[in-house]
Design an enzyme around this catalytic site. Structure first.
Site, short mmCIF file in Angstrom:
data_model
loop_
_atom_site.label_atom_id
_atom_site.label_comp_id
_atom_site.label_asym_id
_atom_site.label_seq_id
_atom_site.Cartn_x
_atom_site.Cartn_y
_atom_site.Cartn_z
CB CYS A 137 7.23 -49.03 -23.70
SG CYS A 137 5.54 -49.60 -23.78
CG ASP A 194 6.20 -51.11 -32.35
OD1 ASP A 194 5.07 -51.60 -32.12
OD2 ASP A 194 6.79 -50.37 -31.54
CG HIS A 226 6.44 -52.10 -28.67
ND1 HIS A 226 6.51 -50.75 -28.95
CD2 HIS A 226 6.14 -52.21 -27.36
CE1 HIS A 226 6.24 -50.07 -27.84
NE2 HIS A 226 6.02 -50.93 -26.87
#
EC number: 3.1.1.45
Length: 267
Positions: A137, A194, A226
């Protein structure tokens, strides 16, 4: 509900065959907190993997990734890269966390902290001639940037890190801007569902990598969103996470960061 005995057993399984715990690293006039894990069945030195946190900091999931890497034969270390600006655990709202903490952490500060982390590892059982980085991330973006920053880095794996975005004084570049500057091979692992990193961003990055003739590859998992490796969240997608993990280990090995063989009973 888990009992204390069950929790102790689980922790024992997670830490069997490795040394792990918190430490501090001298960096930029401060003591940088970090979590480290390494095998205890070998004298070393160990190949080093720097693990870069999600937006939530070096919490249990990131610590577990370090332990998993240690069980594979690496010295894995995750520095607390927000610590000067605040503590992610103080925020319950993600938007507040991003706006009040994450966006106030300068990239330059982060990259230098990672340099000091690598140097510290070289003096504490690590072989930084075999240095890799992986990030998730927020840390996925940092992994791309670090691959354009440290010429000693041998390999990088970026999990669902933003590729393009709004530039600020603290965040002056994104991975698409440094494609031409990469000095280490990068594997990018992304989710096809995502919504924060749409397909056009991935294609823009691929075009930048091709134009730069960069040693990089981007894998997209069509059914993953995600944070598909975050096994503590509903976003976890086991098949994609497991494939990505093996691809990461293979990428490290392919680019000269081979793990020290560890006896099976300790894994």
């Amino acid at each position: 509900m888990a009992t204390a005995h069950h929790t102790d057993q689980l922790h024992s399984l997670q830490t069997h065959g490795i040394h792990c715990g918190e430490t501090t690293i001298p960096s930029q006039g401060d003591e940088l907190p970090a979590y480290i894990a390494k095998p205890d069945q070998h004298t070393g030195p160990y190949p080093v993997v720097i693990v870069v946190q999600e937006i939530f900091g070096v919490h249990e999931h990131i610590q577990d990734i370090c332990r998993r890497l240690a069980k594979q034969g690496y010295l894995a270390i995750a520095p607390e890269l927000y610590f000067r600006q605040g503590d992610a655990k103080d925020y319950s709202n993600i938007n507040e966390l991003v706006n009040n903490l994450v966006k106030k952490v300068p990239d330059r500060q982060v990259l230098v902290d990672l340099d000091h982390t690598a140097h510290w590892a070289s003096r504490h059982g690590g072989d930084t001639k075999k240095l890799a980085i992986t990030g998730f991330c927020w840390g996925g973006r940092i992994a791309w940037l670090y691959a354009a920053h440290n010429p000693q880095l041998k390999a990088a794996v970026a999990w669902y890190g933003k590729l393009v975005g709004e530039k600020t004084l603290f965040l002056p570049k994104y991975p698409v801007d440094v494609a031409i500057d990469l000095c280490a091979p990068v594997l990018g692992l992304y989710g096809g569902k995502d919504t924060s990193i749409p397909a056009e961003h991935i294609e823009t990055m691929r075009q930048a990598l091709r134009a730069a003739n960069a040693d990089a590859e981007i894998i997209v998992y069509p059914e993953a969103g995600h944070a598909f490796n975050a096994d503590y969240r509903p976003s976890y997608h086991a098949e994609s996470a497991q494939d990505g993990w093996q691809r990461m280990l293979d990428w490290f090995t392919q680019h000269g960061v081979s793990a020290i063989p560890i006896p099976e009973e300790t894994q």
